[in-house]
Motif scaffolding. Structure first.
Motif, PDB file in Angstrom:
ATOM      1  N   THR A 171       1.007  -1.287   0.347  1.00  0.00           N
ATOM      2  CA  THR A 171      -0.226  -0.390   0.235  1.00  0.00           C
ATOM      3  C   THR A 171       0.724   1.417  -0.204  1.00  0.00           C
ATOM      4  O   THR A 171      -0.272   2.373  -0.322  1.00  0.00           O
ATOM      5  CB  THR A 171      -1.362  -0.035   1.326  1.00  0.00           C
ATOM      6  OG1 THR A 171       0.153   0.344   1.912  1.00  0.00           O
ATOM      7  CG2 THR A 171      -1.700  -1.031   1.285  1.00  0.00           C
ATOM      8  N   GLY A 172       2.260   1.430   0.676  1.00  0.00           N
ATOM      9  CA  GLY A 172       2.987   2.546   0.450  1.00  0.00           C
ATOM     10  C   GLY A 172       2.892   3.108   1.718  1.00  0.00           C
ATOM     11  O   GLY A 172       3.283   4.132   1.740  1.00  0.00           O
ATOM     12  N   ALA A 173       2.280   2.672   3.131  1.00  0.00           N
ATOM     13  CA  ALA A 173       1.882   3.312   3.813  1.00  0.00           C
ATOM     14  C   ALA A 173       1.920   2.558   5.331  1.00  0.00           C
ATOM     15  O   ALA A 173       1.397   0.806   4.762  1.00  0.00           O
ATOM     16  CB  ALA A 173       0.833   4.102   4.278  1.00  0.00           C
ATOM     17  N   PRO A 220       7.483  13.793  16.961  1.00  0.00           N
ATOM     18  CA  PRO A 220       8.694  13.322  16.145  1.00  0.00           C
ATOM     19  C   PRO A 220       9.960  12.503  17.346  1.00  0.00           C
ATOM     20  O   PRO A 220      11.069  11.999  17.106  1.00  0.00           O
ATOM     21  CB  PRO A 220       9.934  15.285  16.352  1.00  0.00           C
ATOM     22  CG  PRO A 220       8.517  16.195  17.174  1.00  0.00           C
ATOM     23  CD  PRO A 220       7.836  14.900  17.150  1.00  0.00           C
ATOM     24  N   ALA A 221       9.161  12.558  18.553  1.00  0.00           N
ATOM     25  CA  ALA A 221      10.178  11.637  19.506  1.00  0.00           C
ATOM     26  C   ALA A 221      10.088  10.417  18.963  1.00  0.00           C
ATOM     27  O   ALA A 221      11.165   9.828  19.929  1.00  0.00           O
ATOM     28  CB  ALA A 221       9.704  11.792  21.051  1.00  0.00           C
ATOM     29  N   ILE A 222       9.490   9.751  17.943  1.00  0.00           N
ATOM     30  CA  ILE A 222       9.203   7.886  17.621  1.00  0.00           C
ATOM     31  C   ILE A 222       9.613   7.333  16.991  1.00  0.00           C
ATOM     32  O   ILE A 222      10.151   8.762  16.070  1.00  0.00           O
ATOM     33  CB  ILE A 222       7.414   7.580  17.904  1.00  0.00           C
ATOM     34  CG1 ILE A 222       7.044   7.587  19.321  1.00  0.00           C
ATOM     35  CG2 ILE A 222       7.294   6.807  17.547  1.00  0.00           C
ATOM     36  CD1 ILE A 222       5.225   7.951  19.207  1.00  0.00           C
ATOM     37  N   VAL A 223      10.359   6.885  16.942  1.00  0.00           N
ATOM     38  CA  VAL A 223      11.708   6.922  15.631  1.00  0.00           C
ATOM     39  C   VAL A 223      10.911   5.215  14.815  1.00  0.00           C
ATOM     40  O   VAL A 223      10.490   4.339  15.805  1.00  0.00           O
ATOM     41  CB  VAL A 223      12.885   6.400  15.887  1.00  0.00           C
ATOM     42  CG1 VAL A 223      13.593   6.216  14.567  1.00  0.00           C
ATOM     43  CG2 VAL A 223      13.874   7.459  16.475  1.00  0.00           C
ATOM     44  N   ASP A 224      10.214   5.251  13.459  1.00  0.00           N
ATOM     45  CA  ASP A 224       9.750   4.425  12.921  1.00  0.00           C
ATOM     46  C   ASP A 224      10.929   3.759  12.006  1.00  0.00           C
ATOM     47  O   ASP A 224      11.218   4.482  10.866  1.00  0.00           O
ATOM     48  CB  ASP A 224       8.566   4.423  11.917  1.00  0.00           C
ATOM     49  CG  ASP A 224       7.888   4.144  11.200  1.00  0.00           C
ATOM     50  OD1 ASP A 224       8.713   2.708  11.044  1.00  0.00           O
ATOM     51  OD2 ASP A 224       7.514   4.096  10.597  1.00  0.00           O
ATOM     52  N   LEU A 225      11.175   2.500  12.364  1.00  0.00           N
ATOM     53  CA  LEU A 225      12.289   1.797  12.474  1.00  0.00           C
ATOM     54  C   LEU A 225      11.932   0.927  10.325  1.00  0.00           C
ATOM     55  O   LEU A 225      12.521   0.493   9.963  1.00  0.00           O
ATOM     56  CB  LEU A 225      12.755   0.275  13.131  1.00  0.00           C
ATOM     57  CG  LEU A 225      14.055   1.142  14.070  1.00  0.00           C
ATOM     58  CD1 LEU A 225      14.487   0.187  14.578  1.00  0.00           C
ATOM     59  CD2 LEU A 225      14.948   1.949  12.971  1.00  0.00           C
ATOM     60  N   GLY A 226      10.584   0.997  10.804  1.00  0.00           N
ATOM     61  CA  GLY A 226       9.156   0.181   9.201  1.00  0.00           C
ATOM     62  C   GLY A 226       9.971   1.352   7.766  1.00  0.00           C
ATOM     63  O   GLY A 226      10.342   0.260   7.237  1.00  0.00           O
ATOM     64  N   GLU A 227      10.564   1.976   8.644  1.00  0.00           N
ATOM     65  CA  GLU A 227      10.899   2.969   7.241  1.00  0.00           C
ATOM     66  C   GLU A 227      12.345   2.675   6.617  1.00  0.00           C
ATOM     67  O   GLU A 227      12.250   2.579   5.624  1.00  0.00           O
ATOM     68  CB  GLU A 227      10.844   4.625   7.359  1.00  0.00           C
ATOM     69  CG  GLU A 227       9.370   4.861   7.145  1.00  0.00           C
ATOM     70  CD  GLU A 227       8.648   4.632   5.879  1.00  0.00           C
ATOM     71  OE1 GLU A 227       8.687   4.194   4.670  1.00  0.00           O
ATOM     72  OE2 GLU A 227       7.334   4.460   5.750  1.00  0.00           O
ATOM     73  N   ARG A 228      12.929   3.015   7.677  1.00  0.00           N
ATOM     74  CA  ARG A 228      14.377   2.114   7.508  1.00  0.00           C
ATOM     75  C   ARG A 228      14.243   1.436   6.978  1.00  0.00           C
ATOM     76  O   ARG A 228      15.826   0.133   6.781  1.00  0.00           O
ATOM     77  CB  ARG A 228      15.057   2.175   8.401  1.00  0.00           C
ATOM     78  CG  ARG A 228      15.163   3.660   9.083  1.00  0.00           C
ATOM     79  CD  ARG A 228      16.587   3.946  10.506  1.00  0.00           C
ATOM     80  NE  ARG A 228      16.558   5.056  10.531  1.00  0.00           N
ATOM     81  CZ  ARG A 228      17.508   6.405  11.133  1.00  0.00           C
ATOM     82  NH1 ARG A 228      18.681   5.061  10.951  1.00  0.00           N
ATOM     83  NH2 ARG A 228      17.918   7.222  11.532  1.00  0.00           N
TER      84      ARG A 228
END
Length: 85
Positions: free
Chosen positions: A21-23, A34-42
């Motif tokens: 789906t791209g999301a 902004p304090a949460i890091v989404d490792l999913g994109e990495r």
């Protein structure tokens, strides 16, 4: 003087959903924090179109040795970047 690092570790199903789906289905939960890091994109970027199940024991929530190594590298680079700020 320490601050927490809140990291989202997506299960295999979420990475598969992102490829289709791209999301990420959980993206609205992270919006504006902004304090949460989404490792999913990495992880998605590093997979470069390969099957996300490669990072899991059975494409579930248990990461494989390779998946854990990728996560460790990503978190390490985040900590280094925070230290340099």
């Amino acid at each position: 003087g320490q601050e927490p690092l809140v990291v989202v570790l997506p299960p295999g199903g979420d990475l598969l959903h992102r490829q289709k789906t791209g999301a990420f289905a959980y993206a609205p939960l992270l919006a504006g924090d902004p304090a949460i890091v989404d490792l999913g994109e990495r992880l998605t970027a590093r997979l470069a179109g390969r099957d996300p199940c490669l990072l899991f024991v059975s494409c579930s929530s248990h990461y494989s040795v390779e998946g854990n190594a990728w996560i460790a590298e990503a978190v390490s680079s985040l900590l280094v970047a925070k230290r340099e700020d």
